[in-house]
Design a protein around this motif. Structure first.
Motif, PDB file in Angstrom:
ATOM      1  N   LEU A 200       0.832  -1.264  -0.044  1.00 13.59           N
ATOM      2  CA  LEU A 200       0.094   0.032  -0.111  1.00 13.59           C
ATOM      3  C   LEU A 200       0.783   1.252   0.112  1.00 13.59           C
ATOM      4  O   LEU A 200       1.947   1.156   0.571  1.00 13.59           O
ATOM      5  N   ASP A 201       0.384   2.449  -0.494  1.00 17.48           N
ATOM      6  CA  ASP A 201       1.164   3.689  -0.399  1.00 17.48           C
ATOM      7  C   ASP A 201       0.885   4.329   0.984  1.00 17.48           C
ATOM      8  O   ASP A 201       0.153   3.686   1.625  1.00 17.48           O
ATOM      9  N   SER A 202       1.862   5.199   1.275  1.00 18.85           N
ATOM     10  CA  SER A 202       1.873   5.656   2.607  1.00 18.85           C
ATOM     11  C   SER A 202       0.787   6.023   3.183  1.00 18.85           C
ATOM     12  O   SER A 202       0.438   5.860   4.506  1.00 18.85           O
ATOM     13  N   THR A 203      -0.197   6.866   2.339  1.00 20.95           N
ATOM     14  CA  THR A 203      -1.563   7.401   2.924  1.00 20.95           C
ATOM     15  C   THR A 203      -2.281   6.152   3.256  1.00 20.95           C
ATOM     16  O   THR A 203      -3.008   6.273   4.494  1.00 20.95           O
ATOM     17  N   THR A 204      -2.658   5.287   2.475  1.00 18.81           N
ATOM     18  CA  THR A 204      -3.557   4.117   2.498  1.00 18.81           C
ATOM     19  C   THR A 204      -2.885   3.281   3.919  1.00 18.81           C
ATOM     20  O   THR A 204      -3.557   2.884   4.768  1.00 18.81           O
ATOM     21  N   ALA A 205      -1.537   3.259   3.747  1.00 19.60           N
ATOM     22  CA  ALA A 205      -0.834   2.364   4.811  1.00 19.60           C
ATOM     23  C   ALA A 205      -1.148   3.076   6.323  1.00 19.60           C
ATOM     24  O   ALA A 205      -1.459   2.306   7.295  1.00 19.60           O
ATOM     25  N   ARG A 206      -1.285   4.289   6.342  1.00 19.83           N
ATOM     26  CA  ARG A 206      -1.581   4.941   7.744  1.00 19.83           C
ATOM     27  C   ARG A 206      -2.877   4.850   7.874  1.00 19.83           C
ATOM     28  O   ARG A 206      -3.349   4.438   9.220  1.00 19.83           O
ATOM     29  N   GLU A 207      -3.897   4.825   7.008  1.00 16.11           N
ATOM     30  CA  GLU A 207      -5.356   4.651   7.164  1.00 16.11           C
ATOM     31  C   GLU A 207      -5.506   3.026   8.043  1.00 16.11           C
ATOM     32  O   GLU A 207      -6.233   2.964   8.563  1.00 16.11           O
ATOM     33  N   ILE A 208      -4.648   2.260   7.250  1.00 17.30           N
ATOM     34  CA  ILE A 208      -4.955   0.718   7.615  1.00 17.30           C
ATOM     35  C   ILE A 208      -4.389   0.496   9.188  1.00 17.30           C
ATOM     36  O   ILE A 208      -4.896   0.001   9.738  1.00 17.30           O
ATOM     37  N   LEU A 209      -3.191   1.196   9.226  1.00 12.61           N
ATOM     38  CA  LEU A 209      -2.798   1.305  10.471  1.00 12.61           C
ATOM     39  C   LEU A 209      -3.542   1.716  11.544  1.00 12.61           C
ATOM     40  O   LEU A 209      -3.845   1.405  12.748  1.00 12.61           O
ATOM     41  N   SER A 210      -4.357   2.990  11.405  1.00 14.09           N
ATOM     42  CA  SER A 210      -5.238   3.712  12.297  1.00 14.09           C
ATOM     43  C   SER A 210      -6.402   2.595  12.548  1.00 14.09           C
ATOM     44  O   SER A 210      -6.658   2.558  13.608  1.00 14.09           O
ATOM     45  N   LEU A 211      -6.874   1.950  11.457  1.00 19.63           N
ATOM     46  CA  LEU A 211      -8.008   1.174  11.672  1.00 19.63           C
ATOM     47  C   LEU A 211      -7.448  -0.039  12.521  1.00 19.63           C
ATOM     48  O   LEU A 211      -8.390  -0.516  13.547  1.00 19.63           O
ATOM     49  N   PHE A 212      -6.100  -0.652  12.461  1.00 16.87           N
ATOM     50  CA  PHE A 212      -5.859  -1.550  13.384  1.00 16.87           C
ATOM     51  C   PHE A 212      -5.681  -0.933  14.744  1.00 16.87           C
ATOM     52  O   PHE A 212      -6.033  -1.904  15.540  1.00 16.87           O
ATOM     53  N   ARG A 213      -5.261   0.233  15.144  1.00 16.69           N
ATOM     54  CA  ARG A 213      -5.265   0.922  16.363  1.00 16.69           C
ATOM     55  C   ARG A 213      -6.603   0.773  16.702  1.00 16.69           C
ATOM     56  O   ARG A 213      -6.819   0.413  17.969  1.00 16.69           O
ATOM     57  N   HIS A 214      -7.590   1.129  15.942  1.00 22.11           N
ATOM     58  CA  HIS A 214      -8.920   1.426  16.526  1.00 22.11           C
ATOM     59  C   HIS A 214      -9.409  -0.208  16.860  1.00 22.11           C
ATOM     60  O   HIS A 214     -10.050  -0.262  18.030  1.00 22.11           O
ATOM     61  N   ILE A 215      -9.068  -1.056  16.186  1.00 19.90           N
ATOM     62  CA  ILE A 215      -9.668  -2.448  16.214  1.00 19.90           C
ATOM     63  C   ILE A 215      -8.995  -3.081  17.710  1.00 19.90           C
ATOM     64  O   ILE A 215      -9.586  -3.774  18.552  1.00 19.90           O
ATOM     65  N   VAL A 216      -7.730  -2.878  18.077  1.00 15.38           N
ATOM     66  CA  VAL A 216      -6.936  -3.125  19.007  1.00 15.38           C
ATOM     67  C   VAL A 216      -7.636  -2.455  20.382  1.00 15.38           C
ATOM     68  O   VAL A 216      -7.736  -3.215  21.149  1.00 15.38           O
ATOM     69  N   GLU A 217      -8.054  -1.119  20.218  1.00 19.22           N
ATOM     70  CA  GLU A 217      -8.679  -0.490  21.474  1.00 19.22           C
ATOM     71  C   GLU A 217      -9.795  -0.994  21.658  1.00 19.22           C
ATOM     72  O   GLU A 217     -10.335  -0.903  22.980  1.00 19.22           O
ATOM     73  N   THR A 218     -10.803  -1.217  20.585  1.00 20.39           N
ATOM     74  CA  THR A 218     -12.218  -1.445  20.855  1.00 20.39           C
ATOM     75  C   THR A 218     -12.735  -3.006  20.820  1.00 20.39           C
ATOM     76  O   THR A 218     -13.564  -3.308  21.493  1.00 20.39           O
ATOM     77  N   GLU A 219     -11.857  -3.817  20.170  1.00 18.80           N
ATOM     78  CA  GLU A 219     -12.353  -5.157  20.167  1.00 18.80           C
ATOM     79  C   GLU A 219     -11.649  -6.150  21.138  1.00 18.80           C
ATOM     80  O   GLU A 219     -11.852  -7.359  20.938  1.00 18.80           O
ATOM     81  N   GLY A 220     -10.782  -5.473  21.753  1.00 14.60           N
ATOM     82  CA  GLY A 220     -10.049  -6.428  22.959  1.00 14.60           C
ATOM     83  C   GLY A 220      -9.095  -7.356  22.473  1.00 14.60           C
ATOM     84  O   GLY A 220      -8.880  -8.453  23.086  1.00 14.60           O
TER      85      GLY A 220
END
Ligand SMILES: Nc1ncnc2c1ncn2[C@@H]1O[C@H](COP(=O)(O)OP(=O)(O)OP(=O)(O)O)[C@@H](O)[C@H]1O
Ligand SMILES: [Mg+2]
Length: 251
Positions: A200-220
């Protein structure tokens, strides 16, 4: 505090991760314990040491990044934790269960129920829609509530409007979102992601990493992710570094 301590440090602090009969409270807080894991491959008459007595403890609910140069052993480590590869020696415990002692059928059923995998190349089934890709693991496991869970996972990754699209009609970032939703479909406790932003390009990579962060925070979930990409380090809780099959971080 560095949560990735060497086994000797853990022993000093009375947090024994490797010993049978160690304090169960200490074991319970660790999602993954990799203990003296060695993995060698026989290639052309000689042994390649992919992992040299690796030790790693991943606390539940944390996101750990594994970095290191190509060939340092990152994928091998991830595969040993997910039961896709078998160590020559050593132990891998996931949520207190020793997966290195499981039979193949036990391992398959454990993996289906507890682990979600995300790969660099997305690994979606091309003839299935986004919805069908996401619900597939729930079908295979024969779990109830398939529709509601698929809908929830689609919403979580922001792809509700793309439910009927096939992978080839989607961008790389969208395909990786489908793959992430699929990895989550079975309520796994552990997500293993091997270079998930590699294509992925760096902007899309950041979006995916933010999504992973959200998942770790909210899905346990607990997450172990390999990456070459330095931006990943901004998102993870801790970084483990491998070099030639060994840890070279302070752990
Ligand atoms: N199936 C295999 N057969 C033989 N050797 C292997 C196999 N899998 C890995 N290796 C070797 O083990 C070592 C570690 O490989 P691994 O794929 O874990 O590295 P990596 O850190 O994931 O590399 P990359 O960043 O390129 O993905 C390498 O020397 C590799 O050639
Ligand atoms: Mg790799």
């Amino acid at each position: 505090m560095n949560i990735f301590r060497a086994k000797s440090d853990l022993k000093k602090q009375n947090l024994q991760v490797a010993q049978p009969g160690a304090a169960t409270a200490a074991i319970a807080e660790m999602a993954v314990e990799v203990i003296d894991v060695v993995r060698t491959y026989r290639v052309g008459g000689s042994d390649v040491m992919a992992l040299r007595a690796i030790n790693l403890a991943v606390p539940a609910g944390k996101w750990i990044g594994v970095k290191g140069r190509s060939g340092s052993g990152k994928t091998t480590l991830l595969n040993c934790v997910g039961g896709l590869d078998h160590p020559n020696s050593g132990t891998v415990r996931c949520f207190g269960r020793d997966i290195t002692r499981m039979s193949d059928s036990e391992l398959t059923s454990w993996r289906r129920q507890q682990v979600g995998f995300v790969f660099q190349s997305f690994a979606l089934l091309p003839t299935l829609s986004a919805w069908e890709n996401i619900e597939l693991p729930i079908r295979i496991a024969g779990q109830k509530g398939r529709r509601a869970r698929t809908k929830y996972c689609m919403e979580l990754v922001g792809l509700t409007k793309w439910a009927n699209h096939r992978p080839y009609e989607m961008s790389g970032g969208q395909q990786q979102r489908v793959a992430i939703a699929r990895a989550l479909a079975n309520h796994p406790r552990l997500i293993l992601a091997d270079e998930p932003t590699g294509e992925l390009d760096s902007t899309t990579a950041r979006e995916i990493l933010s999504l992973f962060r959200h998942i770790v925070e909210t899905e346990g979930v607990t997450m172990l992710m390999t990456s070459h990409d330095p931006i990943v380090l901004e998102y993870v809780d801790e970084v483990v570094e491998l070099q030639d099959g060994q840890r070279v971080d302070n752990g």
